[in-house]
Write a protein that holds these residues in place. Sequence first.
Motif, mmCIF file in Angstrom:
data_model
loop_
_atom_site.group_PDB
_atom_site.id
_atom_site.type_symbol
_atom_site.label_atom_id
_atom_site.label_comp_id
_atom_site.label_asym_id
_atom_site.label_seq_id
_atom_site.Cartn_x
_atom_site.Cartn_y
_atom_site.Cartn_z
ATOM 1 N N SER A 1 -13.154 23.502 -9.610
ATOM 2 C CA SER A 1 -12.475 23.345 -10.899
ATOM 3 C C SER A 1 -12.517 21.890 -11.393
ATOM 4 C CB SER A 1 -11.031 23.836 -10.816
ATOM 5 O OG SER A 1 -10.275 23.036 -9.947
ATOM 6 N N ASN A 2 -12.535 20.922 -10.462
ATOM 7 C CA ASN A 2 -12.656 19.517 -10.871
ATOM 8 C C ASN A 2 -14.012 19.239 -11.496
ATOM 9 O OD1 ASN A 2 -10.088 18.839 -10.005
ATOM 10 N ND2 ASN A 2 -10.773 18.216 -7.969
ATOM 11 N N TRP A 3 -15.063 19.808 -10.942
ATOM 12 C CA TRP A 3 -16.411 19.596 -11.469
ATOM 13 C C TRP A 3 -16.608 20.328 -12.796
ATOM 14 C CZ3 TRP A 3 -18.878 15.667 -9.653
ATOM 15 C CH2 TRP A 3 -18.612 15.226 -8.345
ATOM 16 N N VAL A 4 -15.987 21.504 -12.928
ATOM 17 C CA VAL A 4 -16.065 22.230 -14.201
ATOM 18 C C VAL A 4 -15.348 21.430 -15.284
ATOM 19 C CG1 VAL A 4 -15.306 24.329 -15.406
ATOM 20 C CG2 VAL A 4 -16.316 24.501 -13.128
ATOM 21 N N ARG A 5 -14.201 20.851 -14.926
ATOM 22 C CA ARG A 5 -13.476 20.030 -15.896
ATOM 23 C C ARG A 5 -14.308 18.817 -16.308
ATOM 24 N NH1 ARG A 5 -7.798 19.498 -17.455
ATOM 25 N NH2 ARG A 5 -7.670 17.576 -18.638
ATOM 26 N N LEU A 6 -15.041 18.234 -15.385
ATOM 27 C CA LEU A 6 -15.904 17.098 -15.718
ATOM 28 C C LEU A 6 -16.940 17.497 -16.768
ATOM 29 C CD1 LEU A 6 -16.940 14.187 -15.265
ATOM 30 C CD2 LEU A 6 -18.418 15.152 -13.471
ATOM 31 N N VAL A 7 -17.513 18.686 -16.633
ATOM 32 C CA VAL A 7 -18.491 19.155 -17.624
ATOM 33 C C VAL A 7 -17.821 19.276 -18.992
ATOM 34 C CG1 VAL A 7 -19.967 21.095 -18.283
ATOM 35 C CG2 VAL A 7 -19.942 20.314 -15.910
ATOM 36 N N TYR A 8 -16.625 19.896 -19.009
ATOM 37 C CA TYR A 8 -15.891 19.999 -20.281
ATOM 38 C C TYR A 8 -15.572 18.619 -20.841
ATOM 39 C CZ TYR A 8 -15.074 25.040 -19.915
ATOM 40 O OH TYR A 8 -15.225 26.397 -19.873
ATOM 41 N N MET A 9 -15.188 17.694 -20.003
ATOM 42 C CA MET A 9 -14.859 16.347 -20.464
ATOM 43 C C MET A 9 -16.070 15.660 -21.083
ATOM 44 S SD MET A 9 -12.329 15.153 -17.380
ATOM 45 C CE MET A 9 -12.187 13.466 -17.913
ATOM 46 N N MET B 1 0.831 -1.168 0.000
ATOM 47 C CA MET B 1 0.000 0.000 0.000
ATOM 48 C C MET B 1 0.878 1.234 0.000
ATOM 49 S SD MET B 1 -3.404 0.552 1.947
ATOM 50 C CE MET B 1 -4.270 2.036 1.770
ATOM 51 N N ASN B 2 0.346 2.347 -0.481
ATOM 52 C CA ASN B 2 1.071 3.602 -0.525
ATOM 53 C C ASN B 2 1.479 4.045 0.863
ATOM 54 O OD1 ASN B 2 1.624 4.593 -3.027
ATOM 55 N ND2 ASN B 2 -0.343 5.622 -3.271
ATOM 56 N N GLN B 3 2.678 4.613 0.960
ATOM 57 C CA GLN B 3 3.117 5.144 2.244
ATOM 58 C C GLN B 3 2.359 6.413 2.590
ATOM 59 O OE1 GLN B 3 7.322 5.588 1.901
ATOM 60 N NE2 GLN B 3 7.726 3.421 2.248
ATOM 61 N N SER B 4 2.004 7.200 1.563
ATOM 62 C CA SER B 4 1.237 8.413 1.835
ATOM 63 C C SER B 4 -0.249 8.056 1.883
ATOM 64 C CB SER B 4 1.498 9.467 0.762
ATOM 65 O OG SER B 4 1.055 9.007 -0.482
ATOM 66 N N THR B 5 -0.865 8.378 2.968
ATOM 67 C CA THR B 5 -2.291 8.093 3.107
ATOM 68 C C THR B 5 -3.074 9.373 2.919
ATOM 69 O OG1 THR B 5 -2.159 8.450 5.490
ATOM 70 C CG2 THR B 5 -1.893 6.175 4.686
ATOM 71 N N ILE B 6 -4.262 9.212 2.417
ATOM 72 C CA ILE B 6 -5.124 10.350 2.164
ATOM 73 C C ILE B 6 -6.104 10.456 3.317
ATOM 74 C CG2 ILE B 6 -6.831 11.330 0.609
ATOM 75 C CD1 ILE B 6 -5.501 9.805 -1.652
ATOM 76 N N SER B 7 -6.131 11.635 3.896
ATOM 77 C CA SER B 7 -7.041 11.825 5.015
ATOM 78 C C SER B 7 -8.442 12.130 4.500
ATOM 79 C CB SER B 7 -6.548 12.957 5.921
ATOM 80 O OG SER B 7 -6.626 14.184 5.232
ATOM 81 N N GLN B 8 -9.394 11.998 5.365
ATOM 82 C CA GLN B 8 -10.786 12.250 5.012
ATOM 83 C C GLN B 8 -10.993 13.722 4.659
ATOM 84 O OE1 GLN B 8 -13.558 11.079 8.046
ATOM 85 N NE2 GLN B 8 -15.304 11.164 6.665
ATOM 86 N N GLU B 9 -10.256 14.609 5.314
ATOM 87 C CA GLU B 9 -10.368 16.038 5.004
ATOM 88 C C GLU B 9 -9.889 16.347 3.590
ATOM 89 O OE1 GLU B 9 -8.355 15.257 7.939
ATOM 90 O OE2 GLU B 9 -10.174 15.259 9.166
ATOM 91 N N GLN B 10 -8.808 15.659 3.158
ATOM 92 C CA GLN B 10 -8.299 15.868 1.800
ATOM 93 C C GLN B 10 -9.300 15.397 0.756
ATOM 94 O OE1 GLN B 10 -4.598 13.717 2.070
ATOM 95 N NE2 GLN B 10 -3.394 15.622 2.173
ATOM 96 N N VAL B 11 -9.957 14.293 1.028
ATOM 97 C CA VAL B 11 -10.957 13.775 0.093
ATOM 98 C C VAL B 11 -12.122 14.754 -0.007
ATOM 99 C CG1 VAL B 11 -12.603 11.907 -0.335
ATOM 100 C CG2 VAL B 11 -10.307 11.371 0.463
ATOM 101 N N GLU C 1 -12.047 17.934 0.616
ATOM 102 C CA GLU C 1 -11.558 19.128 -0.069
ATOM 103 C C GLU C 1 -11.489 18.908 -1.579
ATOM 104 O OE1 GLU C 1 -7.429 21.652 -0.353
ATOM 105 O OE2 GLU C 1 -7.976 20.814 1.601
ATOM 106 N N ASN C 2 -11.009 17.741 -2.001
ATOM 107 C CA ASN C 2 -10.937 17.422 -3.434
ATOM 108 C C ASN C 2 -12.325 17.333 -4.060
ATOM 109 O OD1 ASN C 2 -8.158 17.337 -3.332
ATOM 110 N ND2 ASN C 2 -8.082 15.108 -3.076
ATOM 111 N N LEU C 3 -13.283 16.768 -3.322
ATOM 112 C CA LEU C 3 -14.646 16.649 -3.857
ATOM 113 C C LEU C 3 -15.352 18.004 -3.935
ATOM 114 C CD1 LEU C 3 -15.892 13.376 -2.101
ATOM 115 C CD2 LEU C 3 -15.444 13.730 -4.541
ATOM 116 N N SER C 4 -14.977 18.933 -3.088
ATOM 117 C CA SER C 4 -15.631 20.243 -3.107
ATOM 118 C C SER C 4 -14.896 21.239 -4.004
ATOM 119 C CB SER C 4 -15.731 20.797 -1.682
ATOM 120 O OG SER C 4 -14.432 20.985 -1.149
ATOM 121 N N ASN C 5 -13.811 20.817 -4.656
ATOM 122 C CA ASN C 5 -13.062 21.696 -5.556
ATOM 123 C C ASN C 5 -13.884 21.941 -6.821
ATOM 124 O OD1 ASN C 5 -11.241 23.039 -7.154
ATOM 125 N ND2 ASN C 5 -9.575 21.581 -6.818
#
Length: 153
Positions: free
Chosen positions: A19-27, A1-11, A13-17
């Motif tokens: 620009s990611n959702w805007v990119r999904l619309v463009y995609m 498994m990866n040594q770097s773990t992703i915390s729940q706060e990071q997830v 934060e990534n889901l509420s970004n």
Amino acid sequence: MNQSTISQEQVIENLSNKSNWVRLVYMLIYGLALHIAGIIMWLLCTVQFVITMIFGQDNENLRKMAATISDYIHEALAFVSYNSEKKPFPFAKDDAKEPDDSTTSNTHDAEGDDVHENTSAKAKDEPVTIDVEPQAVEDAPTDLPDDKKASDK
């Protein structure tokens, strides 16, 4: 498994970004455009094949159109697959526009040839020189009529 773990706060934060959702619309839009471009490309290839079978040679205009669509498909796939951040047509920013700067004296194209020259700013700073090739001038007759010689004296 990866040594770097992703915390729940990071997830979260990534889901509420946004620009990611805007990119999904463009995609999704580019995914639809890619599907349409693929259909058009198959039609062009089929028509090109039929023309080649009938006339014995391909059609240059169809070949150029297919190359343009192929370039578009490449650009769209690069964006959708995260290999490029540059959005293709119709959402591309027009990078080809050059600012209209009247203070520049010369603009060169890719091969270095002069495209246009602005002489208004240049004329104030430097003297203008004109290169003129000498032209062949017929020699004037050396013997003038006698009445001309007398009137000149």
